[in-house]
Design a protein around this motif. Structure first.
Motif, PDB file in Angstrom:
ATOM      1  N   LEU A 203       0.850  -1.189   0.000  1.00  0.00           N
ATOM      2  CA  LEU A 203       0.000   0.000   0.000  1.00  0.00           C
ATOM      3  C   LEU A 203       0.884   1.237   0.000  1.00  0.00           C
ATOM      4  O   LEU A 203       1.766   1.379   0.862  1.00  0.00           O
ATOM      5  CB  LEU A 203      -0.905   0.009   1.227  1.00  0.00           C
ATOM      6  N   LEU A 204       0.671   2.125  -0.973  1.00  0.00           N
ATOM      7  CA  LEU A 204       1.456   3.342  -1.110  1.00  0.00           C
ATOM      8  C   LEU A 204       0.553   4.561  -0.999  1.00  0.00           C
ATOM      9  O   LEU A 204      -0.406   4.704  -1.766  1.00  0.00           O
ATOM     10  CB  LEU A 204       2.173   3.374  -2.470  1.00  0.00           C
ATOM     11  N   ASP A 205       0.836   5.421  -0.043  1.00  0.00           N
ATOM     12  CA  ASP A 205       0.150   6.710   0.050  1.00  0.00           C
ATOM     13  C   ASP A 205       0.907   7.705  -0.813  1.00  0.00           C
ATOM     14  O   ASP A 205       2.116   7.903  -0.629  1.00  0.00           O
ATOM     15  CB  ASP A 205       0.101   7.188   1.496  1.00  0.00           C
ATOM     16  N   LEU A 206       0.192   8.345  -1.756  1.00  0.00           N
ATOM     17  CA  LEU A 206       0.838   9.166  -2.767  1.00  0.00           C
ATOM     18  C   LEU A 206       0.238  10.565  -2.822  1.00  0.00           C
ATOM     19  O   LEU A 206      -0.948  10.755  -2.540  1.00  0.00           O
ATOM     20  CB  LEU A 206       0.692   8.520  -4.153  1.00  0.00           C
ATOM     21  N   CYS A 207       1.072  11.535  -3.209  1.00  0.00           N
ATOM     22  CA  CYS A 207       0.588  12.854  -3.601  1.00  0.00           C
ATOM     23  C   CYS A 207       0.812  12.964  -5.099  1.00  0.00           C
ATOM     24  O   CYS A 207       1.921  12.731  -5.585  1.00  0.00           O
ATOM     25  CB  CYS A 207       1.346  13.961  -2.863  1.00  0.00           C
TER      26      CYS A 207
END
Length: 344
Positions: A297-301
């Protein structure tokens, strides 16, 4: 003399700095060093701005350098890596470090780009400048040894020499709001590239967010960490943008903080902006990746507009092939997807 004479690989620079700091507290009673560090921590984490230098005397400066300089160096080096990533064919030939103290940012710049480069460190504490000059003299880098260390009042009325790079690290929180705006405005006027770093706290992020808006209004474009120049998608009070750099713990770190781990993680917030074209990342990993069985799981902007705009979460599974391996190796603060990785 050519650029090869100035070469300073990152690892060598970091090792030299650690060595120079190694014996810094010789002769200073441990309790005195600890007391100085405790007071400095309270100052830097406090909410009351000051119009006077935080570093007052030799014991303050020695304790600060031994305790804080490695962490500042790693945080600034990480922020500079974001700028270097967005401008891969650019290297500064002049650098002004505002409120540079003992020179951690100058060492970080030297670890990021080869010389030659003219360097000026400005600070209002003469003891910090004196120690910074002493530490730089121990370096093999011609850039560091040739740096100019100059006393200046950091605040309203500050006038900077023009430079290709201006850094302001862990300084804005010491200033009144008026002085903070004046320093950012002057950095924007004087620098072709400006990098601002603050502690990775909600308050530090807010100072960076305000300074980011000010830099954009002054005509600079954001190079990192943001993928765009638009409004930050983070809702104030709900979250904050910050990153992490790993720092080897010294004996003084262990003495003051306790704990057995040989390292700690320095949290920081930053913005890098330029007056020249840059290539910001498409997406930035904004939290430590969460590795689960068979997925990451990658939290991205992401971009300002489009289906993946703003803050998103990507789920990368084994069926994504090479991208899954890249996700398992991804780190907080890096671009996504990594350059050269498979996209499907």
């Amino acid at each position: 003399m050519n650029a090869a004479d100035y070469a300073s690989p990152s690892a060598t620079t970091a090792e030299t700095l650690r060595s120079a700091l190694g014996g810094l507290l010789d002769g200073l009673p441990p309790k005195q060093a600890s007391a100085a560090v405790e007071r400095l921590i309270a100052n830097y984490r406090g909410t009351t701005p000051t119009d006077a230098p935080v570093l007052r005397d030799h014991s303050d400066v020695a304790a600060y350098a031994a305790y804080r300089m490695p962490a500042t160096f790693e945080a600034v080096r990480s922020a500079l890596a974001g700028l270097a990533e967005a401008a891969p064919r650019w290297a500064p030939r002049s650098h002004v470090d505002v409120g540079g103290g003992t020179g951690a940012a100058t060492w970080a710049v030297d670890a990021t780009w080869d010389g030659p480069r003219e360097t000026t460190v400005l600070d209002w504490a003469e003891p910090a400048l004196a120690l910074g000059r002493e530490l730089a003299a121990a370096s093999a880098s011609r850039v560091l040894r040739g740096a100019e260390w100059r006393r200046a009042v950091i605040g309203s009325g500050l006038v900077l020499p023009e430079a290709e790079l201006v850094t302001v690290s862990y300084v804005l929180g010491e200033l009144t709001p008026e002085a903070r705006r004046a320093v950012v405005a002057e950095a924007a006027r004087a620098g072709q590239a400006v990098v601002l770093i603050e502690p990775g706290t909600p308050e530090g992020y807010l100072r960076i967010r305000e300074a980011r808006d000010q830099l954009i209004e002054a005509g600079l474009r954001v190079a990192a960490p943001c993928p765009h120049d638009g409004t930050c998608p983070i809702e104030v009070g709900q979250d904050w943008c910050h990153f992490s750099a790993r720092v080897s713990r010294s004996s003084l770190h262990r003495q003051v903080k306790g704990g057995s781990l040989p390292y700690e993680d320095e949290k920081f917030s930053y913005v890098a902006a330029t007056r020249f074209p840059v290539e910001p990342v498409a997406f930035r990993v904004t939290r430590r990746p969460q590795i689960r069985k068979g997925l990451v799981l990658l939290d991205l902007c992401g971009p300002e507009e489009g289906p993946s705009a703003g803050l998103t979460r990507a789920t990368v599974t084994k069926r994504h092939g090479g991208l899954y391996k890249a996700a398992r190796n991804a780190d907080w603060g890096q671009e996504w997807p990594p350059a050269g990785s498979e996209t499907a």
